[in-house]
Motif scaffolding. Structure first.
Motif, PDB file in Angstrom:
ATOM      1  N   GLN A  31       0.843  -1.190   0.000  1.00  0.00           N
ATOM      2  CA  GLN A  31       0.000   0.000   0.000  1.00  0.00           C
ATOM      3  C   GLN A  31       0.876   1.236   0.000  1.00  0.00           C
ATOM      4  N   GLU A  32       0.271   2.343  -0.253  1.00  0.00           N
ATOM      5  CA  GLU A  32       0.965   3.617  -0.117  1.00  0.00           C
ATOM      6  C   GLU A  32       0.762   4.112   1.300  1.00  0.00           C
ATOM      7  N   GLY A  33       1.647   4.965   1.736  1.00  0.00           N
ATOM      8  CA  GLY A  33       1.555   5.487   3.088  1.00  0.00           C
ATOM      9  C   GLY A  33       0.380   6.430   3.268  1.00  0.00           C
ATOM     10  N   ARG A  34      -0.128   6.443   4.500  1.00  0.00           N
ATOM     11  CA  ARG A  34      -1.240   7.335   4.840  1.00  0.00           C
ATOM     12  C   ARG A  34      -0.857   8.344   5.912  1.00  0.00           C
ATOM     13  N   ALA A  54      -3.324  15.643  20.496  1.00  0.00           N
ATOM     14  CA  ALA A  54      -4.314  15.314  19.468  1.00  0.00           C
ATOM     15  C   ALA A  54      -3.846  14.176  18.567  1.00  0.00           C
ATOM     16  N   LEU A  55      -2.527  13.933  18.499  1.00  0.00           N
ATOM     17  CA  LEU A  55      -1.990  12.896  17.617  1.00  0.00           C
ATOM     18  C   LEU A  55      -1.273  11.773  18.359  1.00  0.00           C
ATOM     19  N   MET A  56      -1.129  11.900  19.672  1.00  0.00           N
ATOM     20  CA  MET A  56      -0.351  10.915  20.427  1.00  0.00           C
ATOM     21  C   MET A  56      -1.210  10.211  21.465  1.00  0.00           C
ATOM     22  N   ILE A 114       5.894   5.389  12.037  1.00  0.00           N
ATOM     23  CA  ILE A 114       4.706   5.921  12.683  1.00  0.00           C
ATOM     24  C   ILE A 114       3.588   4.904  12.488  1.00  0.00           C
ATOM     25  N   GLY A 115       2.828   4.664  13.550  1.00  0.00           N
ATOM     26  CA  GLY A 115       1.738   3.716  13.393  1.00  0.00           C
ATOM     27  C   GLY A 115       1.042   3.383  14.692  1.00  0.00           C
ATOM     28  N   HIS A 116       0.348   2.249  14.641  1.00  0.00           N
ATOM     29  CA  HIS A 116      -0.494   1.801  15.751  1.00  0.00           C
ATOM     30  C   HIS A 116      -1.488   2.896  16.117  1.00  0.00           C
ATOM     31  N   GLU A 117      -2.201   3.343  15.095  1.00  0.00           N
ATOM     32  CA  GLU A 117      -3.153   4.448  15.247  1.00  0.00           C
ATOM     33  C   GLU A 117      -4.504   3.926  15.711  1.00  0.00           C
ATOM     34  N   ASP A 119      -8.197   5.886  16.834  1.00  0.00           N
ATOM     35  CA  ASP A 119      -8.958   7.126  17.011  1.00  0.00           C
ATOM     36  C   ASP A 119      -8.126   8.366  16.708  1.00  0.00           C
ATOM     37  N   GLY A 120      -7.279   8.276  15.681  1.00  0.00           N
ATOM     38  CA  GLY A 120      -6.469   9.421  15.261  1.00  0.00           C
ATOM     39  C   GLY A 120      -5.213   9.660  16.082  1.00  0.00           C
TER      40      GLY A 120
END
Length: 129
Positions: A31-34, A54-56, A114-117, A119-120
């Motif tokens: 896949q391409e990165g998101r 908000a991102l962590m 970066i990952g393991h997202e 809920d944003g």
């Protein structure tokens, strides 16, 4: 070792480790990165001394807050993020983790994950390797 090398080594230890060992056990996803925009924002804000709730996810935010005083000057010294290039993605039980090559205005290039997202919010952000 140069001062830049020391800074890169210090950054390599910051925020990493949460998923590094587990990533090798799972095949790469086609896949391409998101997550490039989120990674860019996290790096830019960390260079200013800010951890982003908000991102962590809470564990990553705690790690960031505990290390931001040493991390911010090192990231700031590398200059602005100039280019973020998707390298690969790995599927893990906790969700995808993407790897990017990040080129900074000062000429340094580092690979970041970066990952393991959920809920944003990300549980994993750090230098690869």
């Amino acid at each position: 070792m140069s001062l830049t090398g020391v800074k890169q080594m210090r950054i390599a230890k910051i925020l990493a480790g949460v998923a590094a060992a587990g990533l090798m056990a799972f095949p790469a996803m086609a896949q391409e990165g998101r997550y490039a925009p989120q990674l860019t924002r996290i790096l830019e804000e960390a260079a200013k001394g800010n951890c982003l709730p908000a991102l962590m996810a809470p564990t990553l935010l705690d790690a960031c807050n505990g290390q931001i005083q040493g991390m911010a000057p090192a990231l700031d010294a590398m200059g602005a993020v100039e280019m973020v290039t998707f390298v690969s993605a790995q599927d893990t039980p906790d969700g995808p983790v993407e790897t990017y090559t990040v080129k900074f205005a000062g000429g340094q290039t580092l690979d970041w994950v970066i990952g393991h997202e959920r809920d944003g919010k990300f549980s994993t952000v750090g230098t690869a390797g």
